[in-house]
Scaffold this motif. Structure first.
Motif, short mmCIF file in Angstrom:
data_model
loop_
_atom_site.label_atom_id
_atom_site.label_comp_id
_atom_site.label_asym_id
_atom_site.label_seq_id
_atom_site.Cartn_x
_atom_site.Cartn_y
_atom_site.Cartn_z
N GLY A 190 0.81 -1.21 0.00
CA GLY A 190 0.00 0.00 0.00
C GLY A 190 0.84 1.25 0.00
N MET A 191 0.19 2.40 -0.17
CA MET A 191 0.89 3.67 -0.36
C MET A 191 1.77 4.03 0.82
SD MET A 191 -0.73 7.41 -1.28
CE MET A 191 -1.61 7.55 0.29
N ASP A 192 1.42 3.62 2.05
CA ASP A 192 2.18 4.02 3.23
C ASP A 192 2.99 2.88 3.83
OD1 ASP A 192 1.34 6.79 3.49
OD2 ASP A 192 -0.64 6.00 3.95
N ASP A 193 3.07 1.74 3.15
CA ASP A 193 3.80 0.59 3.69
C ASP A 193 5.30 0.79 3.53
OD1 ASP A 193 1.39 -0.55 4.25
OD2 ASP A 193 1.39 -1.91 2.53
N GLU A 194 6.06 0.43 4.57
CA GLU A 194 7.51 0.44 4.45
C GLU A 194 7.98 -0.67 3.52
OE1 GLU A 194 9.34 0.37 8.28
OE2 GLU A 194 8.39 2.23 8.95
N ALA A 195 7.36 -1.83 3.64
CA ALA A 195 7.68 -2.93 2.74
C ALA A 195 7.14 -2.63 1.35
CB ALA A 195 7.09 -4.23 3.26
N GLY A 196 7.87 -3.01 0.34
CA GLY A 196 7.41 -2.80 -1.03
C GLY A 196 8.02 -1.59 -1.71
#
Length: 376
Positions: A173-179
């Motif tokens: 997602g837009m605010d995920d640290e992962a990815g």
């Protein structure tokens, strides 16, 4: 703990301060800052020859220093002269490459240190509001390579950069640290558009638009979706650099104000003899020393564990934001109306101090981040 600089750092500071004083006077600086390029390529090359850029990198990467105090020494000197050359981009992009790059990608560090390559760090987006993990620019696999789509805002000296380190989301997602992934993007990449504009405090910034921008397989910096750690470390180096730069600017504003108080007369006496102004100046000197302590603490924490490092950086950025604004306001007020004139260097130092607060997170952002990290 001994916070005195090593002999090498003292020599670096002396030579850099002398070079800026002799070759980067206020009038020359303004001409460079207002030019269409936004910085001087000749001065940039001289910085490389003096070893200033190399001092920002470790010996393992081919540099001459690379520690937190090396970064602080260089940027404090740059702040004293309001230098606009793209060393902030070099230290941030270089840190990301050093942390996450493979051998071929790390070979680009030598080009940066030699001055042959101007590197810029492109992470901020129009809607990010300082949050590191808020990344909307997307990268998708396409055959053996990648395709990027999105916009990056306020990229320092982006028009003149030949290499960008760009954050993009490959999953989550837009605010995920992962990815979050990092990419090395050449300025001539198909589908990349660079639009420049002057910065309010001198130099130039750019907006990068990626419209189906095509990159090779070797563009990925580190593991796919695992770029947050390198991103955080690169931003952290940038925060330390900005804090040290602000400290240098504060010192110059302080020196100019003291000189004015000692030479300006009112009612037949020097205004520096007025007790009210003496008290205000004494308070200002104490605040600047507090800012210096915050920078020292941040520089010393650069090799500590993540929470200690990031809390020290946020504490320093919060202090610098508050104290820098105070120094700008008080210095101008003690100069009176002349403090706002374009011809006086003080107005430019004040403007730079205010703008540093808004780069890589303002004082409100870093206060909240400091509190949140304390709960981690």
């Amino acid at each position: 703990m001994n916070f005195e600089h090593t002999e090498d750092r003292r020599m670096l500071a002396d030579s850099l301060n002398r070079f800026i004083a002799e070759q980067y006077g206020f009038e020359s600086r303004n001409r460079i800052a207002q030019s269409k390029e936004g910085f001087s390529k000749a001065i940039w090359q001289q910085f490389a020859e003096l070893g200033v850029i190399g001092a920002l990198f470790s010996e393992a990467d081919g540099g001459f220093g690379g520690a937190g105090f090396d970064v602080a020494v260089v940027f404090e000197a740059l702040g004293r002269g309001l230098v606009v050359e793209p060393l902030l981009g070099a230290v941030m992009a270089g840190e990301a490459i050093s942390v996450a790059g493979d051998d071929a990608q790390k070979a680009r560090l030598g080009e940066i240190m030699s001055g042959a390559t101007v590197a810029a760090f492109a992470h901020d987006e129009p809607q990010s509001h300082y949050e590191l993990s808020r990344v909307q620019t997307r990268a998708e696999r396409s055959g053996d390579g990648w395709v990027l789509d999105g916009v990056k805002a306020v990229v320092q000296q982006g028009e003149q950069a030949s290499l960008f380190v760009v954050s993009a989301r490959t999953s989550g997602g837009m605010d995920d640290e992962a990815g979050i992934s990092l990419f090395l993007v050449p300025a001539n990449a198909p589908g990349l558009k660079v639009r420049g504009s002057p910065a309010i405090d001198g130099g130039r910034v750019a907006e990068l638009t990626f419209d189906n921008a095509k990159l090779g397989a070797d563009a990925l910096l580190g593991g796919e979706g695992k770029g947050f750690d390198a991103l955080e470390r690169a931003i952290g180096r940038g925060v330390l650099a900005l804090c040290a730069e602000a400290l240098g600017a504060m010192e110059s504003a302080k020196d100019a104000t003291l000189e004015y108080l000692r030479t300006r007369k009112q009612f037949g006496v020097f205004i520096g003899s007025f007790q009210a102004l003496q008290h205000r100046m004494a308070d200002l000197l104490l605040e600047i020393e507090q800012a210096r302590s915050a920078v020292i603490n941040a520089a010393a924490a650069m090799d500590a564990d993540r929470v200690t490092r990031e809390r020290a950086l946020s504490a320093a950025k919060f202090s610098i934001g508050r104290i820098g604004t105070l120094v700008a306001q008080e210095s101008i007020q003690m100069h009176g109306g002349i403090g706002m004139t374009w011809e006086l260097p003080l107005a430019h130092f004040a403007k730079r101090l205010v703008m540093i607060d808004h780069q890589l997170g303002d004082e409100d952002h870093h206060l909240q981040r400091y509190i949140a990290l304390g709960r981690a």
